[in-house]
Design an enzyme around this catalytic site. Structure first.
Site, mmCIF file in Angstrom:
data_model
loop_
_atom_site.group_PDB
_atom_site.id
_atom_site.type_symbol
_atom_site.label_atom_id
_atom_site.label_comp_id
_atom_site.label_asym_id
_atom_site.label_seq_id
_atom_site.Cartn_x
_atom_site.Cartn_y
_atom_site.Cartn_z
ATOM 1 N N HIS B 168 62.182 7.758 5.551
ATOM 2 C CA HIS B 168 61.184 7.645 6.607
ATOM 3 C C HIS B 168 59.914 8.280 6.079
ATOM 4 C CE1 HIS B 168 59.748 7.446 10.808
ATOM 5 N NE2 HIS B 168 58.971 8.404 10.373
ATOM 6 N N CYS B 169 58.850 7.501 5.981
ATOM 7 C CA CYS B 169 57.624 8.014 5.389
ATOM 8 C C CYS B 169 56.614 8.349 6.480
ATOM 9 C CB CYS B 169 57.031 6.976 4.445
ATOM 10 S SG CYS B 169 55.607 7.588 3.548
#
Lengths: 262, 364
Positions: B168-169
């Site tokens: 998850h960026c």
């Protein structure tokens, strides 16, 4: 003149009800330059055409047109009949509301007994394949061979969609070169194959599954996790409902086709 | 006599989707809830590039070549396009199981494991599969009620199972998964190139101008240069490093998640069964392979009677009729309603208004 208009309206109304198109947008009501049929359609709330607009526009050329209308009355009736028949027979698959009405009735006549879920087969990796193992619940409903053939064909389609080869590389590179803007106008190969799959499932439902009281749901509507097979118990006829084709698979007409009583 | 055309508010499926996502533009855009860092990313890129085009480019285009700003513009546009694609697209979310399906799976699990006595913790639900002659375990996701496909993972921030979950960026404000990994990779690649480019030409500019008017004078004339150099310097180390790391992952056809967990490394672990063994083939598959469309169907229309119900009842949605509801006069309009952003405010849905509110917030 008034009496003739009244007769025209009554005949139209009768035609209408007989064809059971009461919930269709009324093409009959769009008979040009006929004030009475406009009123009739407006009364029934059947057309979204700005009726006032039409009334006004029909006001101006009235003198000539009303005479013409009365001369053409029988012709109009024949044309209307043809329209109805055409709607019923040819445009059936696109005729969602009429279909929906018929399917509602069919759905009431058949009850959902149970659902079987064909799981994914991951033995070849993450590509989308389904298990061809025959579920015991379908034992009495459909021949093993037919079922396996359907699942194998679906697997074949998915393999084709996810095939890594020259054409997919070309598509990927072209898309990259255009910063992926090309996807705004072009459909990907995968999407094209998914459409083929929807059509195939619809066809299978119509020809094979619905007559046996079963309904296949497109895996795309279940997140590509399972193939859902709904098993229906016949009450009077083996009908099956549509499965809310949000992905536009149009499996609704499948239910309409399945009318073989067991 | 006129017929009033009543436009009823249409409930689209994105409004009822479970998970912690934000949707914008009537379901076309899908992001995570926390978008602050994404706005920072946008600001940094736009700000730096604006300063570069406004100051340095004008001098360098005249002194050296007009191709410099052209190439910079191309890099800038490409990285913005890939950034927006990464942030706004569905990473490959697997929709949750409908109640029928969940019950079916539960039955299967009980059949294999046997009934668990009351009070005891149920054993972890794992299925074993053989892929390319190696055993891979499939885990059961308690939230989504599905057996996760291989390489899928549940993102706790977005509360969704994502296929081929990478990470998850927060910088792009979205998960990176199967559907947007290539955009993410191209974004960091183009951003690295852009950073190096801007950094290099800033140095060139300072050098050229210092020869004429001196170093301090140059900095006084264009103070933005200092800012740009600083930003580029720090970005370089992080983004270029990240690009290098992801290039390594792409070459081996691994995900960040697998690398962190050490799924394929170590003595007693299995080898990566997804790798083709060939770097070129792995790169081609990850970056140019076929792109599956989203299975979420965010913009599908929920039938009218479903507008007040919760997501688990989407089973009824799927088995019910076509979106054209049984109300005939309205169906001509409801299915043709243009994406009118004012309608949500007119008639808000009775159920959890959170997603539309989030969407409204995000639009601001």
């Amino acid at each position: 003149m008034e009496a003739e208009n009244g007769r025209c309206v009554e005949e139209l109304e009768l035609l209408w009800k007989c064809a059971n198109c009461w919930n269709l947008p009324c093409d009959l009501a769009r008979v040009r330059n006929s004030k009475s049929s406009m009123e009739f359609s407006a009364e029934l709330g059947l057309t979204q055409l700005p009726v006032t607009h039409n009334l006004h526009s029909s006001d101006t050329p009235q003198p000539e047109s009303t005479v013409l209308v009365h001369q053409l009355n029988p012709l109009i009736l024949v044309l209307s009949l043809t329209c109805i028949l055409w709607h019923e027979m040819v445009i059936n698959e696109n005729n969602s509301v009429g279909q929906v009405h018929n399917l509602q009735e069919l759905r009431r006549s058949a009850s959902l007994a149970t659902k079987v879920f064909i799981q994914r087969d991951y033995s070849d990796g993450t590509i989308c394949q389904f298990q061809t193992k025959f579920p015991p619940e379908l034992d009495s409903r459909i021949e093993r061979q037919l079922f396996e053939e359907t699942v194998k064909t679906l697997n074949g389609f998915y393999t084709e969609a996810e095939k890594i080869g020259g054409s997919s590389y070309l598509e990927g590179c072209l898309a990259c070169a255009t910063a992926y803007f090309i996807f705004l106008c072009m459909e990907t190969h995968y999407e094209k194959v998914l459409k083929k799959i929807s059509r195939y499932i619809q066809e299978q439902n119509e020809k094979i599954f619905a007559p046996r009281g079963l309904l296949l749901t497109d895996p795309v509507e279940r997140g590509m996790r399972v193939i859902e097979i709904s098993i229906y118990e016949d009450r009077c006829s083996s009908g099956s409902s549509s499965s809310g084709s949000s992905s536009g698979s149009g499996s609704s007409s499948a239910g309409g086709g399945g009318a073989g009583a067991r | 006599m006129s017929v009033m055309v009543v436009r009823k508010k249409v409930t689209r499926k994105w409004e009822k989707l479970p998970g912690r996502n934000t949707f914008c533009c009537d379901g076309r855009v899908m992001m995570a809830r926390q978008k602050g860092i994404f706005y920072l990313t946008l600001f940094l890129i736009l700000g730096t590039c604006t300063l570069f085009f406004a100051f340095e480019c004008r001098y360098l285009a005249v002194q050296l070549s007009p191709a410099i700003p052209v190439f910079a513009a191309m890099l800038f546009l490409f990285s913005m396009a890939t950034l927006l694609r990464t942030s706004f697209s569905d990473p490959g979310v697997i929709p949750r199981a409908l109640p029928d399906e969940a019950a079916f799976i539960e039955m299967e699990i009980e059949a294999t494991n046997g009934a668990v006595p009351q009070g005891q913790r149920p054993p972890p639900r794992i299925k074993n599969f053989q892929i390319n002659n190696q055993i891979v375990k499939l885990k059961y996701c308690y939230t989504c009620k599905i057996f996760r496909p291989p390489r899928a993972s549940h993102c706790s921030i977005c509360d969704n199972c994502v296929e081929r979950f990478d990470h998850h960026c927060p910088w792009v404000g979205n998960c990176v998964g199967k559907r947007n990994y290539r955009y993410f990779y191209l974004f960091i690649l183009s951003l690295s190139l852009l950073t190096i480019y801007v950094f290099a030409f800033n140095i060139v500019y300072v050098a050229l101008k210092s020869l004429k008017i001196g170093f301090l004078e140059t900095l006084k004339e264009t103070p933005g240069t200092v800012l740009e150099v600083l930003i580029c310097f720090f970005t370089l180390w992080s983004v270029v490093g990240l690009t290098g790391f992801h290039t390594f992952l792409v070459a081996l056809n691994q995900t960040t998640n697998e690398d962190i967990k050490g799924s394929w490394t170590g003595k007693n672990r299995v080898q990566n069964p997804y790798s083709h063994g060939n770097i070129v083939k792995n790169c081609c598959e990850v970056l140019c392979g076929p792109l599956p469309p989203s299975v979420l169907d965010r913009r599908g229309i929920l039938p009218l009677e479903e507008s007040g119900s919760r997501p688990p009842s989407t089973q009824e949605t799927s088995s019910s009729l076509l979106p054209q509801s049984p109300v005939p006069t309205e169906q001509l309009n409801s299915s043709e309603i243009p994406e009118d952003t004012s309608t949500p405010e007119e008639m808000p849905p009775p159920e959890p208004p959170e997603p539309p509110q989030e969407a409204a917030e995000a639009e601001k």
